[in-house]
Design an enzyme around this catalytic site. Structure first.
Site, PDB file in Angstrom:
ATOM      1  N   HIS A 105       3.974   4.018   6.796  1.00 52.73           N
ATOM      2  CA  HIS A 105       2.979   2.934   6.733  1.00 52.73           C
ATOM      3  C   HIS A 105       2.749   2.429   8.166  1.00 52.73           C
ATOM      4  CE1 HIS A 105       1.616  -1.206   5.739  1.00 52.73           C
ATOM      5  NE2 HIS A 105       1.330  -0.749   4.536  1.00 52.73           N
ATOM      6  N   GLN A 159       8.751   0.112  -0.826  1.00 53.84           N
ATOM      7  CA  GLN A 159       8.341   0.680  -2.120  1.00 53.84           C
ATOM      8  C   GLN A 159       9.531   1.054  -3.003  1.00 53.84           C
ATOM      9  OE1 GLN A 159       5.375   0.533  -3.239  1.00 53.84           O
ATOM     10  NE2 GLN A 159       4.267   0.094  -1.353  1.00 53.84           N
ATOM     11  N   LYS A 190       6.572  -7.504  -3.377  1.00 53.32           N
ATOM     12  CA  LYS A 190       6.438  -6.227  -4.086  1.00 53.32           C
ATOM     13  C   LYS A 190       7.494  -6.073  -5.172  1.00 53.32           C
ATOM     14  CE  LYS A 190       4.618  -3.774  -0.042  1.00 53.32           C
ATOM     15  NZ  LYS A 190       3.188  -3.581  -0.288  1.00 53.32           N
ATOM     16  N   CYS A 201      -3.068   2.089   4.655  1.00 51.42           N
ATOM     17  CA  CYS A 201      -2.279   1.866   5.890  1.00 51.42           C
ATOM     18  C   CYS A 201      -1.483   3.097   6.271  1.00 51.42           C
ATOM     19  CB  CYS A 201      -1.358   0.649   5.764  1.00 51.42           C
ATOM     20  SG  CYS A 201      -2.250  -0.880   5.584  1.00 51.42           S
ATOM     21  N   ASP A 206      12.724   1.782   5.569  1.00 57.21           N
ATOM     22  CA  ASP A 206      11.658   0.927   5.050  1.00 57.21           C
ATOM     23  C   ASP A 206      11.720   1.035   3.527  1.00 57.21           C
ATOM     24  OD1 ASP A 206       9.301   0.013   3.964  1.00 57.21           O
ATOM     25  OD2 ASP A 206       7.999   0.935   5.473  1.00 57.21           O
TER      26      ASP A 206
HETATM   27  C1  LIG Z   1       5.992   1.723   2.704  1.00 58.83           C
HETATM   28  C2  LIG Z   1       5.525   0.366   3.138  1.00 58.83           C
HETATM   29  N1  LIG Z   1       6.042  -0.168   4.247  1.00 58.83           N
HETATM   30  C3  LIG Z   1       5.675  -1.383   4.676  1.00 58.83           C
HETATM   31  C4  LIG Z   1       4.740  -2.134   4.014  1.00 58.83           C
HETATM   32  C5  LIG Z   1       4.371  -3.482   4.509  1.00 58.83           C
HETATM   33  O1  LIG Z   1       4.794  -4.480   3.638  1.00 58.83           O
HETATM   34  P1  LIG Z   1       4.391  -5.995   3.870  1.00 58.83           P
HETATM   35  O2  LIG Z   1       2.901  -6.015   4.040  1.00 58.83           O
HETATM   36  O3  LIG Z   1       4.853  -6.687   2.649  1.00 58.83           O
HETATM   37  O4  LIG Z   1       5.101  -6.451   5.105  1.00 58.83           O
HETATM   38  C6  LIG Z   1       4.162  -1.607   2.851  1.00 58.83           C
HETATM   39  C7  LIG Z   1       3.106  -2.348   2.138  1.00 58.83           C
HETATM   40  O5  LIG Z   1       2.367  -1.813   1.364  1.00 58.83           O
HETATM   41  C8  LIG Z   1       4.582  -0.333   2.404  1.00 58.83           C
HETATM   42  O6  LIG Z   1       4.053   0.222   1.304  1.00 58.83           O
END
Ligand SMILES: Cc1ncc(COP(=O)(O)O)c(C=O)c1O
Length: 426
Positions: free
Chosen positions: A137, A218, A241, A381, A215
């Site tokens: 992402h 998900q 999430k 993203c 990370d």
């Molecule tokens: C794999 C992954 N990493 C990071 C993020 C970023 O999360 P946040 O916007 O809650 O900081 C997302 C958000 O969709 C994501 O899917």
């Protein structure tokens, strides 16, 4: 070969849970959108919030609202106990050894930025390497690019194989050995649904002296996540999430590595003593939480973690997996469809990504919305991944435990209508 740690549940618990009853905890789902019952399939972007989470927020503001750590009055003591209680709960949620290894952040993005800015700036220099994967992402790319620009470090990437979205690990030893200081990887891809073998990757990185960040945006709310089993140095996830409020997240950092990381931001709470020209820092995790923290949402997150673990994340994983398998099976019946992510039978999170022939993802999403079906279309993203796959966007349906097989079938019916409209004009 690398393998994925999967929840080991011998019982088929998903089949025993009363999902209809669970769904009643989500009042938002009981509404019509454009004259149709809402089918919410955008859970990878954000999940819905159950009543116990809403109640916890209301209770805090109605009964306990006060600033933490500073007062010696009853309300402040209650707020402090609840805030620190949420930290202990978060530690238990991911099996961290200590509550002080939990830093509250605004979400995954802030957690990764904290590591890149605070740890990264202190530990990287020109010529060092930052290893990522091609399925990250933007939140796990851009903070490292900023760090690279500041320090002169270089980025490199573990390749993705193609539409089936697996990591090509054939050159992982070479990739990890080449001056890499940190390897930051997603646990579950938000576009492909791939579940990466993070425990094995972290073990390999550690054996080569490379620091790791996972990370878990998900994964944290979708399967049991155990930082000790994974063996990572850092792990980040977002409250919103996993049925919690927006604006709150967790960064886990191993005690020794957090102690060896300078502060991220300056202000109240993160200090032990301030002089006109010099400051000494508070202990971890407070060193990383400058200013009044997001007390209410940490308390809401506590309620969300309790809620998820009452259902059980193994059970949630099974249920989401059943929905994804059903969706994949039904989607593959649509002629000419392009499906992304691991093939049926391979480890996969509860989401599906696809391109209907001749129809742009934005058209799919816009028309599906007219039928009350909330999907997401775009680059999610993941622009570098999209470029690698030679596409600009996909349509994505992402499931959570309150979704049903009937909802997946509704989505398929709507997709078929959209397909007919674009190919035959009816
Ligand atoms: C794999 C992954 N990493 C990071 C993020 C970023 O999360 P946040 O916007 O809650 O900081 C997302 C958000 O969709 C994501 O899917």
């Amino acid at each position: 070969m690398f393998s994925v740690l999967m929840p080991n549940s011998t019982e088929q618990k998903a089949g025993k849970t009363d999902w209809k009853k669970v769904r009643l905890d989500f009042p938002i789902l009981e509404q019509q959108v454009h004259g149709h019952p809402l089918v919410y399939l955008d859970n990878a972007a954000t999940s819905q919030k159950p009543k116990p989470v809403l109640d916890a927020l209301l209770h805090y503001y109605e009964c306990d609202n006060s600033n933490v750590h500073r007062g010696i009055h009853e309300l402040s003591n209650r707020a402090t106990a609840a805030y620190e209680g949420a930290r202990k709960r978060a530690a238990r949620f991911i099996n961290a050894g200590n509550a002080h290894e939990i830093v509250f952040t605004r979400g995954t993005t802030e957690g990764i930025n904290l590591v890149a800015q605070a740890w990264g700036t202190a530990h990287l220099k020109a010529g060092d390497k930052i290893l990522l994967t091609e399925m990250e992402h933007h939140s796990n790319i851009v903070p490292w690019q900023l760090l690279a620009a500041r320090t002169g470090a270089k980025l490199s990437y573990v390749p993705v194989t193609g539409d089936e979205g697996l990591l090509d690990l054939s050159r992982i030893d070479t990739l990890l050995s080449d001056g890499v200081k940190i390897f930051s990887m997603t646990h579950i891809s938000n576009t492909l649904g791939t579940i990466n073998p993070v425990a094995e990757l972290c073990a390999k990185a550690r054996s080569m002296g490379v620091v790791t960040l996972v990370d878990a945006a998900q994964s944290a709310g979708h399967l049991p996540v155990d930082v000790q089993e994974i063996g990572c140095d850092f792990l980040a996830f977002s409250g919103h999430k996993i049925c919690g409020p927006t604006g709150i997240g967790v960064l886990y950092g191993r005690e020794d590595i957090l102690n060896d990381t300078p502060p991220y931001q300056g202000g109240g709470e993160m200090i032990s003593s301030v002089d006109f020209f010099k400051t000494s820092w508070n202990v971890i995790p407070h060193k990383f939480e400058a200013g009044t923290p997001n007390i209410a949402d940490a308390i809401g997150l506590h309620a969300a973690m309790d809620y998820l673990d009452t259902i059980g994340r193994e059970t949630i994983f099974q249920h989401d997996g059943q929905l994804a398998s059903h969706a994949l099976r039904r989607l593959s019946e649509i002629e000419g469809i392009r499906l992304f992510g691991p093939p049926p039978g391979s480890p996969r999170g509860g989401l599906v990504s696809f391109l209907l022939p001749e129809v742009h993802a934005h058209d799919v999403i816009t028309i599906a919305d007219q039928y009350g079906v909330a999907l997401r279309g775009g680059h999610h993203c993941n622009q570098p991944l999209m470029r690698k796959l030679g596409i600009q966007s996909t349509s994505r349906a992402s499931f959570y435990f309150y979704n049903t097989i009937e909802e997946v079938d509704r989505m398929i019916d709507v997709l078929r209508k959209i397909q007919e409209f674009f190919t035959r004009g009816i």
